[in-house]
Design an enzyme around this catalytic site. Sequence first.
Site, PDB file in Angstrom:
ATOM      1  N   HIS A 157      23.493   3.460 -19.291  1.00  0.00           N
ATOM      2  CA  HIS A 157      23.158   3.944 -18.215  1.00  0.00           C
ATOM      3  C   HIS A 157      23.251   2.725 -16.980  1.00  0.00           C
ATOM      4  CE1 HIS A 157      20.159   5.381 -21.880  1.00  0.00           C
ATOM      5  NE2 HIS A 157      20.950   6.381 -21.206  1.00  0.00           N
ATOM      6  N   HIS A 159      26.383   6.460 -29.439  1.00  0.00           N
ATOM      7  CA  HIS A 159      24.758   7.702 -28.948  1.00  0.00           C
ATOM      8  C   HIS A 159      24.765   8.993 -29.176  1.00  0.00           C
ATOM      9  CE1 HIS A 159      26.737   9.841 -25.924  1.00  0.00           C
ATOM     10  NE2 HIS A 159      27.061   8.925 -25.414  1.00  0.00           N
ATOM     11  N   ASP A 206      20.401  18.387 -16.934  1.00  0.00           N
ATOM     12  CA  ASP A 206      20.884  17.174 -17.242  1.00  0.00           C
ATOM     13  C   ASP A 206      22.617  16.608 -17.578  1.00  0.00           C
ATOM     14  OD1 ASP A 206      21.655  14.999 -18.267  1.00  0.00           O
ATOM     15  OD2 ASP A 206      20.308  14.640 -20.053  1.00  0.00           O
ATOM     16  N   ASP A 243       0.518  -1.432   0.101  1.00  0.00           N
ATOM     17  CA  ASP A 243       0.046   0.057   0.295  1.00  0.00           C
ATOM     18  C   ASP A 243       0.879   1.061  -0.199  1.00  0.00           C
ATOM     19  OD1 ASP A 243       0.916  -0.022   1.758  1.00  0.00           O
ATOM     20  OD2 ASP A 243      -0.864  -0.158   4.015  1.00  0.00           O
ATOM     21  N   ASP A 294      26.578  11.150 -14.629  1.00  0.00           N
ATOM     22  CA  ASP A 294      25.271  11.465 -15.300  1.00  0.00           C
ATOM     23  C   ASP A 294      23.824  12.228 -14.700  1.00  0.00           C
ATOM     24  OD1 ASP A 294      23.258  12.346 -16.983  1.00  0.00           O
ATOM     25  OD2 ASP A 294      24.243  11.031 -18.529  1.00  0.00           O
ATOM     26  N   HIS A 347      20.202  15.850 -27.376  1.00  0.00           N
ATOM     27  CA  HIS A 347      17.964  15.091 -27.339  1.00  0.00           C
ATOM     28  C   HIS A 347      17.777  16.689 -26.315  1.00  0.00           C
ATOM     29  CE1 HIS A 347      18.202  14.697 -22.571  1.00  0.00           C
ATOM     30  NE2 HIS A 347      19.239  13.794 -23.465  1.00  0.00           N
ATOM     31  N   TYR A 372      33.649   6.061 -25.133  1.00  0.00           N
ATOM     32  CA  TYR A 372      33.822   4.345 -24.241  1.00  0.00           C
ATOM     33  C   TYR A 372      34.682   3.302 -25.087  1.00  0.00           C
ATOM     34  CZ  TYR A 372      29.848   7.575 -23.841  1.00  0.00           C
ATOM     35  OH  TYR A 372      28.782   8.698 -23.350  1.00  0.00           O
ATOM     36  N   HIS A 414      14.492  13.622 -20.594  1.00  0.00           N
ATOM     37  CA  HIS A 414      14.041  13.630 -22.796  1.00  0.00           C
ATOM     38  C   HIS A 414      12.885  13.982 -23.518  1.00  0.00           C
ATOM     39  CE1 HIS A 414      17.149   9.688 -22.744  1.00  0.00           C
ATOM     40  NE2 HIS A 414      17.717  11.179 -22.681  1.00  0.00           N
ATOM     41  N   ARG A 426      32.693  11.567 -20.799  1.00  0.00           N
ATOM     42  CA  ARG A 426      30.707  12.066 -21.311  1.00  0.00           C
ATOM     43  C   ARG A 426      31.587  13.339 -20.830  1.00  0.00           C
ATOM     44  NH1 ARG A 426      27.735   7.970 -20.628  1.00  0.00           N
ATOM     45  NH2 ARG A 426      26.151   8.764 -19.076  1.00  0.00           N
ATOM     46  N   GLU A 460      26.381  16.091 -25.963  1.00  0.00           N
ATOM     47  CA  GLU A 460      27.046  15.273 -24.848  1.00  0.00           C
ATOM     48  C   GLU A 460      27.616  14.527 -25.481  1.00  0.00           C
ATOM     49  OE1 GLU A 460      23.810  12.927 -22.928  1.00  0.00           O
ATOM     50  OE2 GLU A 460      22.293  13.625 -24.011  1.00  0.00           O
ATOM     51  N   GLU A 469      29.047  16.420 -20.857  1.00  0.00           N
ATOM     52  CA  GLU A 469      27.457  16.631 -21.079  1.00  0.00           C
ATOM     53  C   GLU A 469      27.008  18.219 -20.325  1.00  0.00           C
ATOM     54  OE1 GLU A 469      23.048  15.256 -20.902  1.00  0.00           O
ATOM     55  OE2 GLU A 469      24.402  14.332 -19.635  1.00  0.00           O
TER      56      GLU A 469
END
Length: 461
Positions: free
Chosen positions: A253, A364, A281, A51, A270, A368, A412, A375, A429, A408, A431
Amino acid sequence: MNLANEPAVAGLAPAATDIHAGRRARLLDHLARTGGVAILPTAPSAIRNHDAEYPYRHDSSFYYLSGFPEPEAWLVLDGTNGETTLFCREKNVEREIWEGFHYGPDAAREQFGFSSAYSIAELDLRMPDILAHAASVHYALGTSAELDARVRTWLDGVRTRSRVGIAAPAIAHDVRVFVDEMRLFKDDHELDIMRRAARISAAAHRRAMQASRAGVREYELEAELLYEFRRQGAQSPAYGSIVASGANACVLHYPAGNAIARDGDLILIDAACELDGYASDITRTFPANGRFTGAQRELYAIVHAAQQAAIDATRPGASYDAPHEAAVRVLAQGMLDTQLLDRNEHGGLDDVVEKKTYRRFYMHSTSHWIGMDVHDVGDYFEPLDAAPRGDTPRARRTLAPRMALTIEPGIYVRASDDVPEAFHHIGIRIEDDAVVTDSGCELLTRDVPVDIDAIEYLMKR
């Protein structure tokens, strides 16, 4: 009713009623051209387990048009007469003992400027009357079987009255086409919130950098981020925080785990906050011990240069793809220079770009949209009414002032026999969030350092 002393709901800042009313007016003008009625429900509450519920978060488009933060609510806009109607929970003092303040229909109408407001219990009763004689109905087609069924039930209720001269809407449109286009262009109110969200997120990144050391666990740095978000008033993270040390940074991710950052590891973070319904972001990559190694410096410099090339390409009149294309050329050249890609096997720069062999290390896109959703909504192609007919494919979107997007690029490198060992397990990365201006773009997130020397200096302090 005087609401001056009523508490804010769900931790959100008080609604800017005139701004939301202005947005509703734009949609009503659009609906009036076809005699349409738009129906927008907010997001439902969701059970986490037994609950206990997940923290509630409204539907973005519903909130964009209404400013109303509570669950169990529907917004209806009638283009035939300009009426705006909210259906929401009844005022229930006993329920408020457990859940806190609820507006109820009367206070919601007064506070948020709707033409009328009713109990959510009256939704099914009143909707057939609202849809009667409308030429079209506008809602998020196909997103929910429950929503589709609900609308069909209401339309059936109108059709049963056709013999007495009441016509049902004959056409259904996806309301997102128009609303998403509105949301793509940020107004001053939105940009102000996004700038504040960016400052909070940048402060959290600085805090995490300064808390970093060899031996720190990923979740410890995540805790520093979350603390700073809440300490400065953000309601929540904008998305699940990525805190990845060493080889984990090569997982795009990767959620913050319990891995220990070793001396000599890079840490990729990130993470960013959501403030008053708007996301930020940010990604930064830095050494756990505060000092980049030679190989780390070499790859970081390539990614940094790629991001700068993408920033330079982010300007009005450019294609949405221009920042990505600019970043890819810098990254691909760097992969050749460092022998991540063998020239004898893959050829020169143009070959690598054309055949997309760079995607082994950069898989990638560079950007975006960003806004209420991390996003964010908005077509990545030119609108249908501006696109050529026939077999000609739709062109990619042209950037224009007040569009907001991320920039970004990354590299890798997983361990492999055919790449230099010094680069194994390095994921980088960088960004930032950008808003297109009349002459270029404004970076919202540069309150956290990006240059190698500036990162090392901050961590030394």
